[in-house]
Design a protein around this motif. Structure first.
Motif, short mmCIF file in Angstrom:
data_model
loop_
_atom_site.label_atom_id
_atom_site.label_comp_id
_atom_site.label_asym_id
_atom_site.label_seq_id
_atom_site.Cartn_x
_atom_site.Cartn_y
_atom_site.Cartn_z
N MET A 1 39.33 49.54 -30.40
CA MET A 1 40.26 48.39 -30.88
C MET A 1 41.39 48.94 -31.45
N LYS A 2 41.53 50.03 -32.15
CA LYS A 2 42.94 50.47 -32.55
C LYS A 2 43.87 50.75 -31.51
N GLY A 3 43.22 51.34 -30.33
CA GLY A 3 44.09 51.51 -29.17
C GLY A 3 44.74 50.25 -28.79
N PHE A 4 44.00 49.14 -28.57
CA PHE A 4 44.55 47.88 -28.31
C PHE A 4 45.85 47.43 -29.27
N TYR A 5 45.51 47.58 -30.42
CA TYR A 5 46.28 47.14 -31.61
C TYR A 5 47.79 47.81 -31.36
N THR A 6 47.51 49.25 -31.27
CA THR A 6 48.61 50.10 -31.05
C THR A 6 49.35 49.48 -29.99
N ILE A 7 48.85 49.39 -28.86
CA ILE A 7 49.72 49.20 -27.86
C ILE A 7 50.20 47.71 -27.79
N VAL A 8 49.63 46.60 -28.32
CA VAL A 8 50.38 45.55 -28.77
C VAL A 8 51.47 45.61 -29.78
N LEU A 9 51.31 46.17 -30.70
CA LEU A 9 52.35 46.38 -31.59
C LEU A 9 53.49 47.37 -31.06
N LEU A 10 53.29 48.23 -30.26
CA LEU A 10 54.37 48.75 -29.55
C LEU A 10 55.15 48.10 -28.59
N ILE A 11 54.47 46.87 -27.90
CA ILE A 11 55.09 46.15 -27.01
C ILE A 11 56.03 45.20 -27.89
N LEU A 12 55.44 44.82 -28.97
CA LEU A 12 56.34 43.93 -30.02
C LEU A 12 57.62 44.66 -30.42
N SER A 13 57.30 45.81 -30.89
CA SER A 13 58.45 46.58 -31.35
C SER A 13 59.44 46.98 -30.26
N ASN A 14 59.09 47.29 -29.06
CA ASN A 14 60.08 47.39 -28.05
C ASN A 14 60.61 46.38 -27.65
N SER A 15 59.99 45.22 -27.69
CA SER A 15 60.82 43.92 -27.32
C SER A 15 61.97 43.59 -28.32
N PHE A 16 61.63 43.99 -29.59
CA PHE A 16 62.82 43.80 -30.55
C PHE A 16 63.71 44.67 -30.41
N MET A 17 63.59 46.04 -30.03
CA MET A 17 64.44 47.11 -29.98
C MET A 17 65.17 46.64 -28.61
N THR A 18 64.58 46.41 -27.73
CA THR A 18 65.54 46.09 -26.36
C THR A 18 66.40 44.84 -26.72
N PHE A 19 65.95 43.89 -27.25
CA PHE A 19 66.83 42.87 -27.69
C PHE A 19 67.95 43.26 -28.67
N ALA A 20 67.70 44.35 -29.49
CA ALA A 20 68.74 44.80 -30.27
C ALA A 20 69.74 45.42 -29.71
N TRP A 21 69.34 46.11 -28.76
CA TRP A 21 70.38 47.38 -28.15
C TRP A 21 70.88 46.42 -27.22
N TYR A 22 70.42 45.63 -26.32
CA TYR A 22 70.99 44.94 -25.22
C TYR A 22 71.45 43.63 -25.22
N GLY A 23 70.95 42.84 -26.36
CA GLY A 23 71.03 41.54 -26.25
C GLY A 23 72.29 41.02 -26.45
N HIS A 24 73.12 41.87 -27.37
CA HIS A 24 74.43 41.41 -27.63
C HIS A 24 75.32 41.56 -26.21
N LEU A 25 75.04 42.20 -25.38
CA LEU A 25 75.72 42.13 -23.97
C LEU A 25 75.73 40.71 -23.24
N LYS A 26 74.59 40.06 -23.70
CA LYS A 26 74.41 38.63 -22.85
C LYS A 26 74.98 37.72 -23.96
N PHE A 27 74.71 37.91 -25.28
CA PHE A 27 75.37 36.91 -26.32
C PHE A 27 76.91 36.85 -26.25
N ALA A 28 77.51 37.92 -25.35
CA ALA A 28 79.10 37.83 -25.55
C ALA A 28 79.35 36.69 -24.80
N GLU A 29 78.70 36.05 -24.03
CA GLU A 29 78.88 34.96 -22.99
C GLU A 29 79.14 33.60 -24.15
#
Length: 122
Positions: A1-29
């Motif tokens: 179960m810890k493996g599942f939680y780890t992967i879910v948390l990693l997906i969430l964290s990477n979603s926010f990081m991708t948004f932080a790193w690249y979202g501003h390129l879209k928001f410039a519109e």
């Protein structure tokens, strides 16, 4: 179960990081966003990235073998990198509709899956 939680948390964290790193390129519109200076955009991105850390740190803590988790440090990193690239690919296709998914991308993802396979092979 810890493996599942780890992967879910990693997906969430990477979603926010991708948004932080690249979202501003879209928001410039957006008219109001395009008027912001670089420092303002950096501060907004840092604010978004804070949420990445709120998921990333617990993911590593839960998933790491020395803390009772199922993954070695190297395995955690490879999983995180593969998730990062998958999240980025989805983000790119959904948010930046000008990007296309090509055959060479599929080959690259297959090779990433193979990298994970070999990382876990004893």
């Amino acid at each position: 179960m810890k493996g599942f939680y780890t992967i879910v948390l990693l997906i969430l964290s990477n979603s926010f990081m991708t948004f932080a790193w690249y979202g501003h390129l879209k928001f410039a519109e957006w008219k109001w966003f395009s008027k912001l200076g670089l420092l303002s955009i950096i501060l907004i991105s840092w604010g978004i990235a804070l949420f990445e850390y709120l998921f990333q740190v617990p993911a590593n803590k839960i998933g790491f073998q020395n803390n009772g988790g199922p993954f070695s440090l190297i395995q955690l990193k490879v999983i995180q990198e593969v998730i990062t690239l998958i999240v980025f690919a989805i983000f790119t296709l959904v948010v930046f509709k000008t990007e296309t998914f090509r055959f060479n991308h599929i080959i690259a993802f297959v090779l990433l899956v193979l990298a994970v396979y070999f990382m876990f092979k004893k």
